[in-house]
Design an enzyme around this catalytic site. Sequence first.
Site, PDB file in Angstrom:
ATOM      1  NE  ARG A 171     -20.622  48.733  61.201  1.00 43.46           N
ATOM      2  CZ  ARG A 171     -19.704  47.862  61.596  1.00 43.46           C
ATOM      3  NH1 ARG A 171     -19.956  46.574  61.546  1.00 43.46           N
ATOM      4  NH2 ARG A 171     -18.535  48.253  62.045  1.00 43.46           N
ATOM      5  CB  ILE A 174      -6.670  39.749  56.426  1.00 45.70           C
ATOM      6  CG1 ILE A 174      -5.722  40.221  55.322  1.00 45.70           C
ATOM      7  CG2 ILE A 174      -6.681  40.733  57.601  1.00 45.70           C
ATOM      8  CD1 ILE A 174      -4.338  40.565  55.756  1.00 45.70           C
ATOM      9  NE  ARG A 218     -13.049  43.949  65.800  1.00 47.21           N
ATOM     10  CZ  ARG A 218     -12.561  43.223  66.779  1.00 47.21           C
ATOM     11  NH1 ARG A 218     -13.354  42.451  67.477  1.00 47.21           N
ATOM     12  NH2 ARG A 218     -11.266  43.246  67.059  1.00 47.21           N
ATOM     13  CB  CYS A 226     -16.946  40.814  64.562  1.00 52.01           C
ATOM     14  SG  CYS A 226     -15.707  40.921  63.297  1.00 52.01           S
ATOM     15  CG  ASP A 282     -11.662  46.186  54.195  1.00 53.94           C
ATOM     16  OD1 ASP A 282     -11.935  45.170  54.855  1.00 53.94           O
ATOM     17  OD2 ASP A 282     -11.229  47.234  54.714  1.00 53.94           O
ATOM     18  NE  ARG A 294     -11.824  42.669  62.854  1.00 55.07           N
ATOM     19  CZ  ARG A 294     -12.523  43.687  62.354  1.00 55.07           C
ATOM     20  NH1 ARG A 294     -13.812  43.600  62.219  1.00 55.07           N
ATOM     21  NH2 ARG A 294     -11.910  44.790  61.992  1.00 55.07           N
ATOM     22  CE  LYS A 344     -15.983  51.137  57.421  1.00 55.62           C
ATOM     23  NZ  LYS A 344     -15.243  50.391  58.462  1.00 55.62           N
ATOM     24  CG  ASN A 345     -11.801  51.443  57.527  1.00 60.04           C
ATOM     25  OD1 ASN A 345     -12.768  51.590  58.276  1.00 60.04           O
ATOM     26  ND2 ASN A 345     -11.590  50.336  56.837  1.00 60.04           N
TER      27      ASN A 345
HETATM   28  N1  EPU Z   1      -4.957  40.940  64.941  1.00 60.81           N
HETATM   29  C1  EPU Z   1      -4.441  40.263  66.031  1.00 60.81           C
HETATM   30  N2  EPU Z   1      -4.107  40.994  67.146  1.00 60.81           N
HETATM   31  C2  EPU Z   1      -4.273  42.344  67.208  1.00 60.81           C
HETATM   32  C3  EPU Z   1      -4.792  43.016  66.090  1.00 60.81           C
HETATM   33  C4  EPU Z   1      -5.130  42.280  64.965  1.00 60.81           C
HETATM   34  O1  EPU Z   1      -4.280  39.044  66.007  1.00 60.81           O
HETATM   35  O2  EPU Z   1      -3.948  42.928  68.249  1.00 60.81           O
HETATM   36  C5  EPU Z   1      -5.285  40.180  63.715  1.00 60.81           C
HETATM   37  C6  EPU Z   1      -6.749  40.277  63.299  1.00 60.81           C
HETATM   38  O3  EPU Z   1      -7.528  39.323  63.981  1.00 60.81           O
HETATM   39  C7  EPU Z   1      -6.656  40.025  61.815  1.00 60.81           C
HETATM   40  C8  EPU Z   1      -5.325  40.684  61.435  1.00 60.81           C
HETATM   41  O4  EPU Z   1      -4.593  40.804  62.631  1.00 60.81           O
HETATM   42  O5  EPU Z   1      -6.594  38.648  61.567  1.00 60.81           O
HETATM   43  C9  EPU Z   1      -5.434  42.052  60.807  1.00 60.81           C
HETATM   44  O6  EPU Z   1      -6.344  42.841  61.530  1.00 60.81           O
HETATM   45  P1  EPU Z   1      -6.210  44.423  61.694  1.00 60.81           P
HETATM   46  O7  EPU Z   1      -5.921  44.735  63.098  1.00 60.81           O
HETATM   47  O8  EPU Z   1      -5.294  44.969  60.646  1.00 60.81           O
HETATM   48  O9  EPU Z   1      -7.698  44.882  61.365  1.00 60.81           O
HETATM   49  P2  EPU Z   1      -8.402  46.110  62.029  1.00 60.81           P
HETATM   50  O10 EPU Z   1      -7.405  47.159  62.275  1.00 60.81           O
HETATM   51  O11 EPU Z   1      -9.277  45.659  63.131  1.00 60.81           O
HETATM   52  C10 EPU Z   1      -8.875  47.446  59.821  1.00 60.81           C
HETATM   53  C11 EPU Z   1     -10.085  47.944  59.110  1.00 60.81           C
HETATM   54  C12 EPU Z   1     -10.866  46.772  58.537  1.00 60.81           C
HETATM   55  C13 EPU Z   1      -9.940  46.027  57.570  1.00 60.81           C
HETATM   56  C14 EPU Z   1      -8.667  45.591  58.297  1.00 60.81           C
HETATM   57  C15 EPU Z   1      -7.655  44.921  57.389  1.00 60.81           C
HETATM   58  C16 EPU Z   1     -10.589  49.963  60.334  1.00 60.81           C
HETATM   59  C17 EPU Z   1     -11.482  50.692  61.259  1.00 60.81           C
HETATM   60  N3  EPU Z   1     -10.905  48.694  60.051  1.00 60.81           N
HETATM   61  O12 EPU Z   1      -9.360  46.586  60.855  1.00 60.81           O
HETATM   62  O13 EPU Z   1     -11.968  47.309  57.816  1.00 60.81           O
HETATM   63  O14 EPU Z   1     -10.596  44.889  57.056  1.00 60.81           O
HETATM   64  O15 EPU Z   1      -8.035  46.728  58.909  1.00 60.81           O
HETATM   65  O16 EPU Z   1      -7.280  45.766  56.356  1.00 60.81           O
HETATM   66  O17 EPU Z   1      -9.625  50.520  59.834  1.00 60.81           O
HETATM   67  C18 EPU Z   1     -14.084  47.258  56.814  1.00 60.81           C
HETATM   68  O18 EPU Z   1     -13.946  48.467  56.546  1.00 60.81           O
HETATM   69  O19 EPU Z   1     -15.017  46.561  56.312  1.00 60.81           O
HETATM   70  C19 EPU Z   1     -13.142  46.612  57.723  1.00 60.81           C
HETATM   71  C20 EPU Z   1     -13.410  45.463  58.333  1.00 60.81           C
END
Ligand code: EPU
Length: 417
Positions: free
Chosen positions: A397, A327, A93, A117, A305, A122, A22-23
């Site tokens: 999802r 995280i 998201r 969320c 995850d 996030r 998915k990701n």
């Molecule tokens: N963060 C910030 N500012 C930003 C971006 C992120 O403060 O601009 C913080 C977030 O709040 C969090 C941390 O940085 O505390 C890491 O978040 P990240 O941005 O890496 O998460 P994401 O990219 O939104 C992806 C996966 C998630 C997975 C996380 C961590 C996708 C579509 N989603 O989310 O997947 O948990 O990386 O590995 O790739 C899931 O599949 O269940 C899922 C939630």
Amino acid sequence: MQKLLIQGGCPLKGEITISGAKNAALPLLCASLLTMDTVELRNVPELMDITTMLSLLQQMGATTNLRNHATIELSARYISNPTAPYEMVKTMRAAILVLGPLVARIGEAHISLPGGCAIGLRPVDQHIKGLQAMGAEIVIEHGYIRAQASKLTGARILMDIVTVTGTENLMMAATLASGQTIIENAAREPEIIDLAHCLNQMGAKITGAGTDIISIEGVKALHGVSYEVMPDRIETGTFLTAATATAGEVYLRNARAETLDAVLSKLLEAGAIIDFDHNQIHLVMKKRPQSVNLRTAPYPAFPTDMQAQFMALNSIAEGTALITETIFENRFMHVQELKRLNADITVEGNTAVIRGIQQLDGANVMATDLRASASLVIAGLVARDETTIDRIYHLDRGYESIERKLSSVGAQIKRVT
Ligand code: EPU
């Protein structure tokens, strides 16, 4: 509303084929916005999040064509409406991943600001900061990110924190910027490598993906591609953990062990016997698991995850385990639900203490987010008697045909309305 009924106590035994990730698929779908040509993606999982992303791309003017199960053809030759509305971003998201490609290709994007969320606040400040460094003008108004740029320019971007979709967004944007972009403190997840491979096959010039410094030399245009999405490492890890918890034996086909080092090493510590080759993993568990401590952190450390699934495993393990979530600030929602099955867990700050007990008891529980749902499924599979899991749209999802796959290896699980 659909529910899952699970009759616990059956060890998982047999073969499961792992779906596409998915990701990895979500950013790859968004990458189709970067080119006038057709992009064909193979091994795309059939999931709610994928359907939502396809609707979003269609709404922007792209055409999408499901060629057969798992193969999708996309064409974003015309982008008429570069908007990701609130209704879509609030359900998924990952819609933020259209921001970078839109600004790079047509110089304009209106994306609803994702709110917090179920698992945490996030924010997306790093996505915005990076695009501003490349010359985009960004304002936030009426809950929308409004971005404009006549032409993005390569920049050196130091990410304040490691962010997966942030790195992906900026990497995609930089492919069409003029000059070189360097992303420092980049995320190193395998899904980022997958995206870079695909973009390079489309004509991008990216090096360093998979390390914390990614360098992108902008090109004038990208072209079409046919690309196969990598296997889902979290689905793989979830089935391996379920087999370990139920003292089963599974062969996972289309699974890549090299993307799961931290998870496999914790499963070995729990007592599982594991062997693998280039595209399959075999796991056998012959005893009650040993408890395992873990701390989530960006790749290659233990993935957030997989945290909830290991909480379920530890709840029936021998000994006491500590799980620390670093995280997301609110990713322990499953604890209350696991406690309904009698799990002995206490939470202090971002650490959970899990005292393993011999046997969980079935109960009615509620899924609160995707991975929390997976942990309840594992708990239900090991619990005495029946467990009912409500709100399973969260599972749909991110896990393709989970009840069919689990039934095929001996689980007693069915979906009811
Ligand atoms: N963060 C910030 N500012 C930003 C971006 C992120 O403060 O601009 C913080 C977030 O709040 C969090 C941390 O940085 O505390 C890491 O978040 P990240 O941005 O890496 O998460 P994401 O990219 O939104 C992806 C996966 C998630 C997975 C996380 C961590 C996708 C579509 N989603 O989310 O997947 O948990 O990386 O590995 O790739 C899931 O599949 O269940 C899922 C939630």
